[in-house]
Design an enzyme around this catalytic site. Structure first.
Site, PDB file in Angstrom:
ATOM      1  N   ASN A 126      27.841  50.508  52.183  1.00 18.03           N
ATOM      2  CA  ASN A 126      28.572  49.975  51.020  1.00 18.03           C
ATOM      3  C   ASN A 126      27.804  49.644  50.130  1.00 18.03           C
ATOM      4  OD1 ASN A 126      30.947  49.446  49.985  1.00 18.03           O
ATOM      5  ND2 ASN A 126      31.498  48.736  51.450  1.00 18.03           N
ATOM      6  N   TRP A 127      27.588  50.020  48.782  1.00 16.80           N
ATOM      7  CA  TRP A 127      27.436  49.412  47.687  1.00 16.80           C
ATOM      8  C   TRP A 127      28.672  48.576  46.535  1.00 16.80           C
ATOM      9  CZ3 TRP A 127      23.469  53.445  45.499  1.00 16.80           C
ATOM     10  CH2 TRP A 127      22.781  54.424  46.382  1.00 16.80           C
ATOM     11  N   LYS A 128      29.793  49.359  47.401  1.00 17.70           N
ATOM     12  CA  LYS A 128      30.521  48.044  46.609  1.00 17.70           C
ATOM     13  C   LYS A 128      30.714  48.517  44.985  1.00 17.70           C
ATOM     14  CE  LYS A 128      31.305  44.520  50.891  1.00 17.70           C
ATOM     15  NZ  LYS A 128      31.312  43.895  51.651  1.00 17.70           N
ATOM     16  N   HIS A 134      39.022  48.817  54.308  1.00 13.69           N
ATOM     17  CA  HIS A 134      38.161  47.777  54.346  1.00 13.69           C
ATOM     18  C   HIS A 134      38.593  46.566  54.435  1.00 13.69           C
ATOM     19  CE1 HIS A 134      34.749  44.922  52.422  1.00 13.69           C
ATOM     20  NE2 HIS A 134      33.945  46.075  53.373  1.00 13.69           N
ATOM     21  N   GLU A 165      38.111  44.135  51.996  1.00 18.04           N
ATOM     22  CA  GLU A 165      38.914  43.399  50.600  1.00 18.04           C
ATOM     23  C   GLU A 165      39.694  44.923  50.269  1.00 18.04           C
ATOM     24  OE1 GLU A 165      34.485  44.400  49.748  1.00 18.04           O
ATOM     25  OE2 GLU A 165      33.914  42.667  50.562  1.00 18.04           O
ATOM     26  N   GLU A 225      34.696  45.379  61.559  1.00 19.32           N
ATOM     27  CA  GLU A 225      34.559  44.482  60.307  1.00 19.32           C
ATOM     28  C   GLU A 225      34.999  42.092  59.990  1.00 19.32           C
ATOM     29  OE1 GLU A 225      31.853  46.700  56.989  1.00 19.32           O
ATOM     30  OE2 GLU A 225      33.987  46.364  56.203  1.00 19.32           O
ATOM     31  N   GLY A 261      30.015  38.615  53.649  1.00 13.97           N
ATOM     32  CA  GLY A 261      29.525  37.868  52.582  1.00 13.97           C
ATOM     33  C   GLY A 261      29.556  36.930  52.543  1.00 13.97           C
ATOM     34  N   SER A 270      27.445  40.894  57.590  1.00 10.75           N
ATOM     35  CA  SER A 270      25.771  40.230  57.310  1.00 10.75           C
ATOM     36  C   SER A 270      25.720  40.546  57.901  1.00 10.75           C
ATOM     37  CB  SER A 270      26.242  38.804  57.510  1.00 10.75           C
ATOM     38  OG  SER A 270      27.431  38.404  56.510  1.00 10.75           O
ATOM     39  N   GLY A 286      27.190  45.736  53.611  1.00 10.64           N
ATOM     40  CA  GLY A 286      27.027  45.740  52.576  1.00 10.64           C
ATOM     41  C   GLY A 286      25.973  45.240  51.815  1.00 10.64           C
ATOM     42  N   GLY A 287      25.694  43.555  51.649  1.00  6.88           N
ATOM     43  CA  GLY A 287      25.055  43.390  50.988  1.00  6.88           C
ATOM     44  C   GLY A 287      23.312  43.736  50.619  1.00  6.88           C
TER      45      GLY A 287
HETATM   46  P1  13P Z   1      28.138  42.066  54.167  1.00  2.65           P
HETATM   47  O1  13P Z   1      27.149  43.210  54.554  1.00  2.65           O
HETATM   48  O2  13P Z   1      27.648  41.650  52.871  1.00  2.65           O
HETATM   49  O3  13P Z   1      28.418  40.756  54.957  1.00  2.65           O
HETATM   50  O4  13P Z   1      29.351  43.385  53.262  1.00  2.65           O
HETATM   51  C1  13P Z   1      29.795  43.513  54.841  1.00  2.65           C
HETATM   52  C2  13P Z   1      30.720  44.842  54.225  1.00  2.65           C
HETATM   53  O5  13P Z   1      32.084  44.700  53.914  1.00  2.65           O
HETATM   54  C3  13P Z   1      30.884  45.923  54.348  1.00  2.65           C
HETATM   55  O6  13P Z   1      31.319  46.757  54.017  1.00  2.65           O
END
Ligand code: 13P
Length: 250
Positions: free
Chosen positions: A10-12, A95, A97, A167, A173, A213, A234-235
């Site tokens: 997920n590149w956000k 998600h 967020e 999640e 994050g 993470s 994510g990251g």
């Molecule tokens: P991180 O891997 O940066 O913690 O993010 C997880 C995430 O929200 C994937 O959708």
């Protein structure tokens, strides 16, 4: 186990089209011998560009959200028809967020889930508790309720196109990962909920990803757990050098 590992990035809200194309090219070449199922979800603006790069590869194209309506006066939204038009195959919904920063509730998320499935997209439905909820002993009930609500009105046949991503909000994050044991316990619980709603076969077959993470050095321990079937990253999905080792965890 009949389930296949499914590793998604997920590149956000990151990357210009040129940056996204560069990463996608690196992934296509470095994952061509990968044994699992893969997905990348860039921003809307990079979907078409990345779609052209991953076309014909073993990497699926995902979007990070979709509008709850098919079309109309919805300034700023992107419709399911528009996503399909640029080649999107999968959409991430619910998600944390979207739930917490943008106040999407379960009813809205459920509407999006049903609309996406109706139009032939696969869905990754995210669920997960906040730190406050975990500390109050509510992790299971929160995930249960988000799962039940998210899937309300989804047929058993359509469930085959749904992946659940657990999640925990406190692990996203933050560098804090749920221990493999804690994550596995919630995954097992969600699987039980699916069994109650759709029967034993559905529970056995549903893919449940872990997100929060995930890094090259913890992916293998997480994936070794019986109920963890993949990762939503994510990251660490923003660079080939960190995503590829996760995608090829040993
Ligand atoms: P991180 O891997 O940066 O913690 O993010 C997880 C995430 O929200 C994937 O959708």
């Amino acid at each position: 186990m009949s389930r296949q590992y499914y590793i998604a990035g997920n590149w956000k809200m990151h990357k210009t089209r040129a940056e996204a194309a560069g990463l996608a090219q690196a992934l296509v070449s470095q994952l061509q011998d990968g044994k699992h199922k893969y997905l990348v979800a860039p921003s809307f603006t990079a979907l078409e560009t990345v779609g052209a790069v991953v076309k014909g590869s073993n990497i699926l194209l995902g979007a990070q959200d979709v509008a709850a309506e098919e079309q109309g006066a919805h300034t700023g939204e992107v419709s399911v028809l528009q996503l399909k038009d640029v080649g999107v195959q999968v959409v991430i919904l619910g998600h944390s967020e979207r739930r917490h920063t943008y106040k999407e509730d379960d009813a809205l998320i459920n509407k999006k889930v049903k609309l996406a499935l109706k139009h032939g997209l696969d869905v990754i439905l995210c669920v997960g508790e906040t730190l406050e909820e975990r500390e109050a002993g509510q992790a299971e009930v929160v995930c249960e309720s988000q799962t039940i609500w998210g899937l309300s009105g989804v047929s058993a046949a359509d469930l085959a196109r749904v992946t659940i991503a657990y999640e925990p909000v406190w692990a996203i994050g933050t560098g804090k990962t749920a221990t493999p044991e804690d994550a596995d316990a919630i995954h097992a619980y969600i699987r039980k909920v699916i069994g109650r709603l759709y029967g034993e076969d559905a529970a056995k077959n549903i893919c449940i990803q872990y997100g929060g993470s995930v890094k090259p050095d913890n992916a293998a321990q997480l994936m070794a757990k019986e109920n963890i079937d993949g990762a939503l990253v994510g990251g660490a999905s923003l660079k080939a050098e960190t995503f590829v080792p996760i995608a090829k965890f040993a």
